[in-house]
Design an enzyme around this catalytic site. Sequence first.
Site, PDB file in Angstrom:
ATOM      1  N   LYS A   1      81.013  15.197 -28.907  1.00  0.00           N
ATOM      2  CA  LYS A   1      82.045  16.070 -29.494  1.00  0.00           C
ATOM      3  C   LYS A   1      81.495  17.473 -29.736  1.00  0.00           C
ATOM      4  O   LYS A   1      82.171  18.476 -29.472  1.00  0.00           O
ATOM      5  CB  LYS A   1      82.526  15.490 -30.826  1.00  0.00           C
ATOM      6  CG  LYS A   1      83.334  14.215 -30.696  1.00  0.00           C
ATOM      7  CD  LYS A   1      84.801  14.494 -30.477  1.00  0.00           C
ATOM      8  CE  LYS A   1      85.599  13.202 -30.418  1.00  0.00           C
ATOM      9  NZ  LYS A   1      87.022  13.413 -30.260  1.00  0.00           N
TER      10      LYS A   1
ATOM     11  N   TYR B   1      82.250  13.070 -22.195  1.00  0.00           N
ATOM     12  CA  TYR B   1      83.249  12.618 -23.167  1.00  0.00           C
ATOM     13  C   TYR B   1      83.858  11.343 -22.602  1.00  0.00           C
ATOM     14  O   TYR B   1      83.275  10.683 -21.748  1.00  0.00           O
ATOM     15  CB  TYR B   1      84.266  13.755 -23.368  1.00  0.00           C
ATOM     16  CG  TYR B   1      85.188  13.626 -24.549  1.00  0.00           C
ATOM     17  CD1 TYR B   1      84.716  13.285 -25.810  1.00  0.00           C
ATOM     18  CD2 TYR B   1      86.552  13.887 -24.397  1.00  0.00           C
ATOM     19  CE1 TYR B   1      85.579  13.189 -26.894  1.00  0.00           C
ATOM     20  CE2 TYR B   1      87.428  13.795 -25.479  1.00  0.00           C
ATOM     21  CZ  TYR B   1      86.927  13.443 -26.724  1.00  0.00           C
ATOM     22  OH  TYR B   1      87.786  13.353 -27.792  1.00  0.00           O
TER      23      TYR B   1
ATOM     24  N   ASP C   1      89.487  13.679 -36.659  1.00  0.00           N
ATOM     25  CA  ASP C   1      89.981  13.893 -35.294  1.00  0.00           C
ATOM     26  C   ASP C   1      90.869  12.739 -34.823  1.00  0.00           C
ATOM     27  O   ASP C   1      91.826  12.950 -34.097  1.00  0.00           O
ATOM     28  CB  ASP C   1      88.790  14.074 -34.337  1.00  0.00           C
ATOM     29  CG  ASP C   1      89.234  14.527 -32.960  1.00  0.00           C
ATOM     30  OD1 ASP C   1      90.098  15.417 -32.885  1.00  0.00           O
ATOM     31  OD2 ASP C   1      88.736  13.991 -31.962  1.00  0.00           O
ATOM     32  N   ASP C   2      90.560  11.520 -35.250  1.00  0.00           N
ATOM     33  CA  ASP C   2      91.337  10.356 -34.819  1.00  0.00           C
ATOM     34  C   ASP C   2      92.743  10.375 -35.409  1.00  0.00           C
ATOM     35  O   ASP C   2      93.700   9.960 -34.759  1.00  0.00           O
ATOM     36  CB  ASP C   2      90.627   9.060 -35.222  1.00  0.00           C
ATOM     37  CG  ASP C   2      89.211   9.017 -34.687  1.00  0.00           C
ATOM     38  OD1 ASP C   2      89.051   9.059 -33.459  1.00  0.00           O
ATOM     39  OD2 ASP C   2      88.264   8.978 -35.491  1.00  0.00           O
TER      40      ASP C   2
ATOM     41  N   ASN D   1      91.628   4.676 -25.415  1.00  0.00           N
ATOM     42  CA  ASN D   1      90.406   4.938 -24.655  1.00  0.00           C
ATOM     43  C   ASN D   1      89.432   3.781 -24.820  1.00  0.00           C
ATOM     44  O   ASN D   1      89.482   3.060 -25.813  1.00  0.00           O
ATOM     45  CB  ASN D   1      89.737   6.218 -25.178  1.00  0.00           C
ATOM     46  CG  ASN D   1      90.522   7.462 -24.812  1.00  0.00           C
ATOM     47  OD1 ASN D   1      90.975   7.598 -23.698  1.00  0.00           O
ATOM     48  ND2 ASN D   1      90.698   8.364 -25.768  1.00  0.00           N
TER      49      ASN D   1
ATOM     50  N   GLU E   1      84.737  11.025 -37.565  1.00  0.00           N
ATOM     51  CA  GLU E   1      84.959  10.542 -36.200  1.00  0.00           C
ATOM     52  C   GLU E   1      84.728   9.039 -36.113  1.00  0.00           C
ATOM     53  O   GLU E   1      83.673   8.537 -36.494  1.00  0.00           O
ATOM     54  CB  GLU E   1      84.001  11.279 -35.248  1.00  0.00           C
ATOM     55  CG  GLU E   1      84.371  11.172 -33.798  1.00  0.00           C
ATOM     56  CD  GLU E   1      85.658  11.890 -33.465  1.00  0.00           C
ATOM     57  OE1 GLU E   1      86.477  11.299 -32.730  1.00  0.00           O
ATOM     58  OE2 GLU E   1      85.851  13.028 -33.922  1.00  0.00           O
ATOM     59  N   ASP E   2      85.721   8.318 -35.618  1.00  0.00           N
ATOM     60  CA  ASP E   2      85.598   6.892 -35.300  1.00  0.00           C
ATOM     61  C   ASP E   2      85.170   6.023 -36.476  1.00  0.00           C
ATOM     62  O   ASP E   2      84.344   5.113 -36.341  1.00  0.00           O
ATOM     63  CB  ASP E   2      84.660   6.692 -34.104  1.00  0.00           C
ATOM     64  CG  ASP E   2      85.320   7.144 -32.794  1.00  0.00           C
ATOM     65  OD1 ASP E   2      86.519   7.452 -32.830  1.00  0.00           O
ATOM     66  OD2 ASP E   2      84.645   7.169 -31.757  1.00  0.00           O
TER      67      ASP E   2
ATOM     68  N   ARG F   1      84.276   2.045 -35.426  1.00  0.00           N
ATOM     69  CA  ARG F   1      85.411   1.903 -34.497  1.00  0.00           C
ATOM     70  C   ARG F   1      85.271   2.935 -33.383  1.00  0.00           C
ATOM     71  O   ARG F   1      85.979   3.926 -33.343  1.00  0.00           O
ATOM     72  CB  ARG F   1      86.740   2.090 -35.247  1.00  0.00           C
ATOM     73  CG  ARG F   1      87.970   1.692 -34.465  1.00  0.00           C
ATOM     74  CD  ARG F   1      89.210   2.380 -34.994  1.00  0.00           C
ATOM     75  NE  ARG F   1      89.125   3.831 -34.938  1.00  0.00           N
ATOM     76  CZ  ARG F   1      89.375   4.549 -33.847  1.00  0.00           C
ATOM     77  NH1 ARG F   1      89.708   3.961 -32.720  1.00  0.00           N
ATOM     78  NH2 ARG F   1      89.290   5.869 -33.886  1.00  0.00           N
TER      79      ARG F   1
END
Length: 591
Positions: A210, A139, A305-306, A447, A282-283, A192
């Site tokens: 994930k 991760y 999740d973001d 991150n 995600e992203d 992203r």
Amino acid sequence: MESALKEVRDGVSVLDLDPTAAVGGGVGDVYGEDAATEDQLVTPWTFSVASGYTLLRDPQYNKGLAFTEKERDAHYLRGLLPPSTTTQQLQEKKLMHNIRQYQVPLQKYMALTELQERNERLFYKLLIDNVEELLPIVYTPTVGEACQKYGSIFRRPQGLYISLKEKGRILEVLKNWPERTIQVIVVTDGERILGLGDLGCQGMGIPVGKLALYTALGGVRPSACLPITIDVGTNNEQLLKDEFYIGLRQKRATGKEYAELLHEFMGAVKQNYGEKVVVQFEDFANHNAFELLAKYRNTHLVFNDDIQGTAAVVLAGVVAALKLIGGTLSEHKFLFLGAGEAGTGIAELIALEISKRTNVPVEETRKKIWLVDSKGLIVSSRKESLQNFKKPWAHEHEPIKDLIDAVKAIKPTVLIGTSGIGKTFTKEVIEALASFNEKPLILALSNPTSQSECTAEEAYTWTKGRAIFASGSPFDPFEYDGKVYIPGQSNNAYIFPGFGLGLVISGAIRVHDDMLLAASEALAGQVSKENLDKGLIYPRFSKIRKISAEIAANVAAKAYELGVATRLPRPENLVKYAESCMYSPLYRSYR
């Protein structure tokens, strides 16, 4: 053939069990693999009974040298393996020794990926037993580097790639995946990735990573997990010119073309896998992330999740930190650097929690929270030019351009960074925060590590050891003035595996904000006095499966309370039920 394969224990064979029964986390256990106890025999099915060379090449069933003498005879393995037999424990010891020899984190990542593709159970055994050591490899931060170099290190596809070439045929593509019963999908369009920007098709490392954590930390069975990358092109010129790039070589599709592809995808997922499959976004870039969540949250079981996962884990840290910094949640003032998915998502969940605790409308509780974006403090005079998701945070105040001036004017007690830009919490900013707070709470969440707003060392040094600090990526313990400080990690991996498990075990059909608050409260409740004494506002990852079970139980309980759970009757003890549904990586014995 069936009679020859039956193994009877106490008069019952696993083949006599109801194949439609939902066990092991809710997936139909067609071959009795999870319904059987660990000492019962199972059959290594693929499309037929796997044996010989095929069995050694099947990661779901391969055990390497741990195949017993009896299994080697029964499955035509004689001569295909060296004569020695070993145990899973010894295999784990050898592999951890080998992995520790690598000096470069990306080499460790590649070694673990190779293991996952070769021996699934051993991979998860390693990850579960060594979670604190291996989490930064599978991760953040290492997965970020892996995505940047994904084309170069690509060996074997993991998950599904859906590109513009498949428009009109997405359902057909989903049917190409060998597993029919899917519980959790993690999907990205790669625009992203962490704080690294547009990585296009190479963002696949994120869904793969994930879902490895969904299994290792949340206990969702690997065969029930599906990583997906939607490739609509990339605006990253460097990738478009890279001869090893594995995605579409074109600029990103936008507008109607993009929306139609995503809409077809969401419809195909529901048609192929049903109402209760969790789709975790995600992203995605900010504009798409908010639009997709708003568009599908009332028709699908979707979770971003973001926006939502980050919010839940940060809220849990803030609630736990109250025992160190004092006061109630409503008495504190929050300042964010960054007003994208993470920043506004966290801010909204904090406002909802304050509203819940004080019975004050959320429109009022938002006024305790201030956000700074690239143009400065978000204030009401900027409202006309703001994106919709920023407008609720435009409060009455004179315009302020710089973070340092915002800190001095707002005088926050909590400073949260979600900007994706490193080194933005400067010495001047931190010292200003510390000048009016005895114990300032500093959360540098961006991150990977290179993008963190400040380091743990900087936070502790500039506040003379008074800061309560947590970050998105891990930092090593730091000694200041004779005292060792252990930085906390505000890692989404605390929340999303348990949250997803809670949705699965309850058979939830929608995600509600109250379920996110329930997850946060469960995580905050797992922070012990021992953790707090060390300045930690999160529990140790070594107990993550227990933590995930508690979160799953809390989320499931809220799903039943809200009437969105379909698994009936409700289990009496949800924590025990969650634990019983968790995947075990221990080897099984084959008939």
